[in-house]
Every structure is written in C-alpha cells, then in structure tokens.
Design an enzyme around this catalytic site. Structure first.
Site, short mmCIF file in Angstrom:
data_model
loop_
_atom_site.label_atom_id
_atom_site.label_comp_id
_atom_site.label_asym_id
_atom_site.label_seq_id
_atom_site.Cartn_x
_atom_site.Cartn_y
_atom_site.Cartn_z
N HIS A 52 -1.43 14.06 -9.83
CA HIS A 52 -1.77 14.85 -8.66
C HIS A 52 -0.85 16.06 -8.53
CE1 HIS A 52 -4.75 12.03 -7.30
NE2 HIS A 52 -3.92 11.04 -7.57
N GLU A 347 2.28 3.49 -3.68
CA GLU A 347 0.89 3.60 -4.16
C GLU A 347 0.72 5.01 -4.71
OE1 GLU A 347 -2.08 4.30 -1.31
OE2 GLU A 347 -0.80 3.95 0.41
N SER A 348 -0.50 5.54 -4.69
CA SER A 348 -0.70 6.90 -5.16
C SER A 348 0.19 7.84 -4.34
CB SER A 348 -2.17 7.30 -4.99
OG SER A 348 -2.38 8.60 -5.45
#
Lengths: 493, 417
Positions: A52, A347-348
């Site tokens: 990301h 997490e992400s």
C-alpha cells in the site's frame, strides 16, 4: 531442552521474520519461535499481496508512518532477497462527481503522509493506465505495488537464518514468565524452555494472548476473515494496475476488488467477516457466491472455468464488530514490563510496513542491549526471483545444460521443474510440508491444483529422500496426506 | 546458448491411448518420420493406473486391463520405427507448428510437418466447483487417489465419501473397498449418474455402496485432516436445500466431478475452441482451425471408453500423415454441424462432404426409445433409433457422403426426437 538467547521473537509471520532479519545485522543472539511447521502460515501468506502507498491512513498515525516508509524500503529489500515485486500503481476510482472530494481528501492526506507521486487524474489518463476502466475521476498512486508475500516472508526468514538467527518451528508458546535478574522464561507446548533478556511479541492473531502471558492486559484481537477467489492465468495481463473503488462513507472496507498477483493470477476479494475461531480459514457459500457475482461485474471476461481456487485469510483486528474500522498499530517498548516489546493488531498494511516496523523494533531492542553491527552480515539471499518458466528459451537452455533436473517438469500447470522442487525441499529452514513446497516452488498452485504434480512430488520424495507415506503432511502434524501403504513395501505383488 | 531445431513429419503430443493410436496410424499410412512425445517416464498415459478391466472390448474383442490395453499399442512402436521421447514436455506450440520441448539435458525446437494433439484431460478440482469449507488434507480427485493407490502403493484414507459419479469415482469406490476402506456413499448433484451404467452395477451395487442423486457436498470440515462433510439434497436449480443437510464423518473425500480437456498448448497455437466440449473445433479429418494441427481423444472431447479414443485417434493420425504427404489444404467447401434439441455437443463441427464420417455426440438427458436425427434444412440425412440414451455415453453415428450430397445444404443440425 533449554535454549538461551538475548532476544526472542514470538511469531514467524512477515513482521516477525522482518524483525529477525533486521536483528541479524547486529551481533546479538536471537531466535524466532513459530507454532506452525513453517514461517508465513497465517495472514502473511493469505492476503492480496499488495504493497500500500499509505494515503489511506490518518496523518501522524503509526500506520501511516510505517506504511510509507516500509513501501519505500521494498525495492532494495526485494532486490537483495530475490522477491518478486511489480510497481504497477493503483487507481482509486470515483464513479461520479460525488467521489471527487473523497479522492481530493485522500490525496491531501497522502501528501501529508509523504506518499510519493500522488495525482488526481481524469477519465482519459485513467484509461491509459488501465484500458477499459470506467470512472469519472481517479487517484493514481504509483507506489502501490504487488509483491509475492510468500517470497518476502520466506526470504526474510532465510536471510535472517543465514545471518545467524535461529528458527524454532513447531514451537507454540504456552507460558511466559519473568524472573528477577534472569530475564524471560518462555515455555512451549513441546516442553522446551527459551530464556531471553528481550522478548518481542509478533504473534499476529495471538498477539493479545502473548501480551497477556507476558503480563500486559488490555488488548483484544477480533479475528476478521477475508475470503478470496483465485483466477486462472488465462486472464493474466487483463489488469495493468490495481483498481479500487473510491471508499464510500460508512462502508466497512474498500468493497470487492480485483488484484493481479506477481505470478499472473487475479484475486477477487477480500471480504470482511468477524469470526469466533481465530484459525477457521473456511470459505462460505454465500460469500463465495457474492464474490463470483461482483467479480463478474468488474471483469466480464471471467468464465466459470477461470475459478481455480478459493482461500481465506484472517485479520488481527483490534476493533470489535460493533465498532468496525481500524485501530492504530500497537508497537511499544513496555516501560512497566522490562524487556517486552509488544506488537498488537498488525493487520493491513502489515506486509507493506514490515521492514519499517522491524527497524522501529530493533531500535527499541537497542534500549535494552548494546547493538553492535555485524560486519559479516550479508543482505543477499542466493537464488533468483524468477521461476524457470519465466525465463527466455535461451536462458532455460543454459540452465538445463548445467543441471538436467531443470529439464524435467514436475508441475505441469505452472511448469515447475524437478530442480525447483528439490531446491524447495532442501530449504534452509527445514520446512517440509506440502504447503511449504507450494509457497516456495508454486507447485500445485495452478489450474489442476496438484492433481498432476502431487503424486509426482510424492514419488520424488520417496525415491530421492526415502520418505514414507506417513511423512507427508499438508501443513501441520495433524494434516497427514496418507494413512500408510496399501500393501507392505517390498512384498510380492 | 543457441537452441537446436530438428524437423519431423508428424509429431504426436501425448503418449496415452490417443497418441499411441495416432502415431501408429500415421506410420501405417506411410509416414516414415513420426515422433511421439510423452511427458511421463513411460508411455500409456492414464491407462497405466487403470488396473481394472473392461478395456479393449471393441478394439480387441476381449476384456483387458489398462496397462494390457496400452501394451497392445506400445509393443507395435519399435516394429514401425516410431521415434519416442519420454520424460519430455512441450512448453509451447506455435501456429507454424514449432514446438518448444524440454527434456532432461536439453531444450529444443521441433518443426513439425503436422502435429497431432493428444494430451488428454485433467480432473476438475474442488476449487473449480467452489465447495465451501475448510482446507484439510484428505480431499483428492479420484484420479490422483487412483494414482497413489495403484502406482505408488499408498493408501489415501479409511472412511471415504465420494462426490460425483464420474467413472473414475465409481471405479475408486470399488477399489477403496477392495483395499479395506469403508466407502460411505457416492453423491451426485445431477438427477442421473455421470458414469456408465455398467460401472454403477459393478462398482457400487455389487458392493452395496449407495448412490445419492440430486445431492451434493455443501461443506468440508477439518483443520488438519478431513473430519467430515456436510451433504444436502439440491433443488431443480441445483441449489442445496438447507433442511436436508446432514453431517457425515469421514477422513477422505474423493472428487469425480468432471474432466477438462487439457488444451493450454492448443490455445497457444491460436486454435479455435468449442466452448461446450472444451476442445478444438475440428473438421472431418480432425484438423483444427490451424492448418496441419490435428486433435483427437480426450483433449478433443471427453470420451466414455478408451476404445473410442483409439478409433478416433487412428483417423486423426492417418489424416495428419496425409496432410504432410499430399500437402492437402483444408477444403473450401464446408458444411457446419450444430447441436439441436437434446444434443449437448456434436463432433466434428464441420465437414467437407467429400467423405463418409462418424458423428460423435452426447445427449443432454437420459431417455429411452428415441431417435437421433441429422437434418439439412428440412431434409433428413440420417435417422438412428436408439433404445437407451444417456449423457454418460457417447453416441457414434456413421454419415455417408452420398446421403449428405443428396440432402445438399451448407449446415446440418443434429437432434433427439
């Protein structure tokens, strides 16, 4: 058996392995404990394989900082570790004027976070980046990328191992105690004791449990499952960028989207569903049906025969279902509990952030131990990021001439050679399950899902290494492939 | 390193029943330069693991096991001077008939005068039919289980459920039982069996293994090894009916849910495909849309019996040899053949009208006492009465060129009446 280290990492996901590798740059005795029989058995290898850019996270948050920095560290890291990465960029697409303020806000936020190259673009330019995409306006983030999560996690672990970090696989932590002057005692289910001055909790879905064992209460992990479909490589090349819908107010996530993988498949997913059991990786009929319907809408070229597999990954969320959304990462060097570095709820974008988190954590380790750089540290992992099948005919011919095992194809769908299977089985971590083989050599990840290659791999391991039927495991000791021989071996037919 | 290119008149890809028969027929048709390529260490393909009998009833008028059936063909290769490359895989195939092949010790190119595609088929998997649930060990396609048991002496499980009544699943129900496993049942989502009636009798009924029609597996359970499956009856739309769901403990689930022609190379070469058969579109010489590339056997369409594969492949091999020697181009005049009512597919999809040919077809549902009718417009070309029609059984009908000429027209339709 007793083991003594200065630093002990609990959890062999991508974050634990990145910490191990970062620590291996220093003269420090360190080890990593993993409950499974290989690293990367949890969310680290069950995700979209996306790096990301970092525009989605609130400025000043830990998530924003480690995502942007982690993303920037990936090029060098992937080069050294032979990890496949493709900087394909992402279009966050708004369908109408209503989405424009959202996208402009995301751009501003991203600029503040230090995300490179963000631009709000119109329809024409959007379609140059991804032919056929429909939308009114889009945010283009060139640093959004795809990566092999398997190679990254395994590469980090192998390089850490090569530089002196010990990996203890199949060691589930059962209890943790701290003794004055003696430091930490970590006992595993196998009855082994690990002593250390500093312990690092990188236990993912179990991070709240490990935290509690170490004497730090107050954290809860809410497992949240995401289901995916994997599409046949026939559609490889259809997507030239990551395409996400612009986020809508009050929507829980990004909505269903398509993600190309570095290996040439396309993923549909992930969904988000809170579950009770932290390791129930089941896919469910209603969600699968929804993914097929939405996938079809996004990519009408999908045919029934393109669905080759489904899988699920589980996020370690800190927010309960009734709250939703995300909480910021917890990365703390506990002052109240000496020598406990606590990572909760990663997490992400944990995959993206892993190298930056590792740097942060190792800095914290420096608060407890004097870290002296190890001049013998070698950042480079041997091998190649490309599979044999990805080489030119000439390059293939060279390899086959050098080692005839390259001339023998074992996995026909992915065209994986005997040499690559042997290399995967001889992996330095000593991971020996079918999933370990799959994550390393891609064998059985193709359209026949191992129907062709698994019998051949079984024959190979029996003939070359003397494996017996009971030696073959899918993932763990509780997942034997076989029950034994049909007839006693060596008997008369 | 530069890569060597060799030339061969006819190259047959795949050394199973189709490839063996095609190579022999090409050679017997006078081609002296036939190469047979097989990716496994030995010839025979899937026949090697089919140790049950029933092969050869049409070809040799006797019941043979798979390996015995294969041997009848393999033993003829040396006498005919057919070149064989085993342990060799074709990596790519170009429309110009250049093969990139990989073998122990070398990568090479082969320029073929004609290519016969005989790669067979693969099994449909759990992923392909999206069975929900966890992913434990103990879930196998029936053919993979057959390979482990018959080729590797490895037992895959003790308490078995079987999803799908395809022939390999039926054969494996019997095989597992004979080796001491308990086979709970066979579940079939369709209202009729996908396997041959003779296999229902000999593999299930004779061993008291129940077959549940209109039933499917709705969930797979188990974290490590398979612990059990949920099954449910399905409605007309094939969707599970929740009230009928029940749980069956088992450690093994075998899947026999269909076969898929293995046409990746075919697509590489730009060959036009039939979405129904999953194989190439062919003419009455088994030539595909790419001149000089022929297709036969299970890579063309999934057959019910190996004997019919051999019959079809012989024609394909013969025409491939003729293509090389006569430099015959595809005939201009084409009569297309389409499926009508009650017919799932027909093959070939087009013919020249210059020769007699065999029409292969499958019906969409089981019937009794119907006729398969071939029409050109409103003119009847051929009508064949059949007592028992079943989707699991291929139907083969001779069509004479004279009847075709008499009816005229440029397209045929085949239907069940």
């Amino acid at each position: 058996m007793n083991h003594k280290y200065e630093v002990l990492i609990i959890g062999g996901g991508v974050v634990g392995c990145a910490i191990a590798r970062e620590l291996s740059k220093y003269r420090v005795s360190a080890a990593l404990l993993e409950k499974e029989m290989d690293v990367g058995m949890g969310a680290s290898c069950r995700n979209s394989g996306v790096l990301h850019a970092g525009f989605k996270y609130a400025p000043g948050s830990l998530r924003a900082r480690v995502a942007v920095k982690g993303n920037a560290l990936m090029d060098d890291l992937c080069r050294d570790l032979k990890v496949k990465i493709k900087r394909i960029g992402k279009l966050t697409v708004g369908l109408d004027e209503e989405d424009e303020p959202t996208l402009r806000h995301l751009k501003e936020q991203g600029d503040t976070n230090g995300v490179p190259g963000l631009r709000v673009i119109g329809r024409e330019e959007m379609q140059k980046i991804q032919p056929g995409v429909e939308g009114y306006i889009a945010l283009h983030s060139p640093s959004s990328s795809i990566i092999s999560p398997y190679s990254l996690t395994i590469g980090l672990a192998e390089n850490a191992l090569a530089n002196g970090v010990n990996f203890h696989l199949g060691q589930r932590v059962e209890s943790i105690s701290q003794q004055p002057e003696k430091g930490w005692h970590v006992r595993t289910a196998a009855g082994e004791i690990f002593e250390a001055q500093v312990i690092i909790n990188a236990a993912g879905l179990y991070s709240a449990d490990v935290s509690r064992m170490a004497g730090v209460d107050g954290y809860t992990i809410y497992p949240c499952r995401g289901e995916y479909y994997v599409l046949d490589k026939r559609l490889n090349g259809t997507l030239t960028a990551l395409i996400y819908p612009a986020p809508k107010k009050n929507a829980p996530g990004w909505g269903t989207h398509l993600t190309p993988t570095v290996d040439g498949n396309i993923l549909i997913g992930p969904t988000a569903q809170y579950i009770k059991e932290p390791e129930n990786h089941a896919c469910t009929p209603d969600i699968l049906r929804r993914l097929r319907i939405e996938g079809q809408k996004l990519l009408p070229a999908i045919q029934v025969s393109d669905y080759i597999r489904n899988f699920a990954g589980i996020r370690a969320k800190q927010t309960p279902p009734e709250v939703g959304g995300n909480k910021d990462f917890v990365i703390e060097d506990r002052k109240d509990v000496k020598g406990f570095i606590n990572l909760v709820g990663l997490e992400s974008p944990g995959l993206t952030a892993s190298p930056a988190i590792a740097q942060m954590v190792v800095e914290m380790v420096g608060n407890h131990l004097s870290l002296v750089p190890d001049p013998s540290f070698n950042p480079v992992r041997p091998g190649s990021s490309d599979f044999f099948s990805e080489l030119s005919a000439e390059e293939k011919a060279d390899l086959v001439a050098k080692d005839p095992n390259y001339g023998e194809i074992i996995c026909r769908c992915e065209k994986i050679t005997k040499k690559e299977i042997l290399d995967a089985i001889n992996n330095p971590l000593g991971a020996r399950t079918i999933v370990s083989l799959k994550y390393r050599a891609r064998a059985s990840m193709g359209r026949c899902q191992g129907g062709f290659c698994i019998p051949r791999i079984v024959r190979l391991l029996r003939d070359e290494f003397g494996w017996r039927p009971e030696d073959f495991l899918k993932r763990g000791v509780d997942s034997p492939l076989f029950v034994g021989n049909v007839r006693p071996e060596g008997g008369q037919a | 390193m530069s890569i060597k290119t060799i030339h061969r008149d006819v190259v047959v890809i795949g050394g199973g029943p189709a490839g063996l028969a095609a190579a022999i027929a090409a050679s017997e048709a006078g081609c002296k330069d036939v190469l047979l390529i097989e990716r496994d260490r030995i010839l025979g393909g899937i026949l090697n693991q089919c140790i049950h009998d029933g092969f050869g009833l049409h070809e040799f008028k006797e019941a043979l096991s798979g390996p015995e059936y294969a041997a009848r063909f393999i033993n003829r290769l040396p006498g005919l001077g057919i070149e064989v490359m085993t342990g060799t895989i074709v990596l790519s195939l170009s429309p110009e008939r250049i093969l990139e092949v990989s073998t122990r010790g070398a990568i090479q190119y082969i320029q073929a005068g004609a290519v016969v595609l005989a790669m067979g088929c693969r099994e449909r998997t759990r992923g392909a039919i999206s069975i929900p649930g966890q992913r434990p060990s103990g879930v196998y396609t029936a053919g993979a289980a057959q390979n482990f048991i018959n080729m590797e002496n490895i037992m895959v499980g003790k308490n078995v459920c079987i999803l799908g009544s395809g022939d390999i699943g039926l054969i494996m129900a019997r095989r597992m039982t004979l080796e001491g496993a308990h086979v709970e049942a066979v579940f079939e989502i369709l209202p009729y069996s996908s396997g041959l009636p003779r296999n229902i009798q000999q593999c299930l009924n004779d061993y008291n293994i129940p077959l549940f029609l209109n039933t499917t597996v709705t969930e797979i359970r188990g974290n490590g090894r398979l612990e059990g499956v949920k099954v449910a009856q399905v409605g007309k739309d094939r969707a599970p009916i929740p009230e009928t769901e029940r749980y069956i403990p088992c450690d093994t689930l075998l899947l026999s849910v269909g076969l898929i022609p293995e046409n990746e190379l075919t697509r590489d070469a730009g060959v036009a495909m039939d979405p129904i058969t999953g194989g190439a579109l062919v003419d009455d010489t088994f030539m595909t849309s790419v001149p000089g590339i022929f297709s036969c056997g299970n890579v063309l369409h999934v057959h019910d019996l190996a004997d019919w594969v051999s019959v079809e492949a012989r024609d394909a091999g013969r025409f491939a040899a003729a293509y090389v020697h006569e430099k015959r181009e595809a005939s201009r005049q084409r009569i297309t053949i389409k499926e009508g009512d009650g017919v799932r597919y027909v093959l070939p999809q087009s013919v020249s009208g210059e020769r007699d040919f065999i029409l292969s077809l499958r019906v969409t549902a089981p019937w009794r006492n119907r006729a398969v009718v071939v029409r050109s417009g409103d003119k009847k070309v051929r009508r064949k009465k059949i007592v028992r029609l079943h989707p699991a059984e291929m139907i083969r009908i001779n069509i004479g060129k004279d009847a075709l000429a008499a009816a005229g027209g440029s397209s045929l339709e085949v239907s069940v009446e």
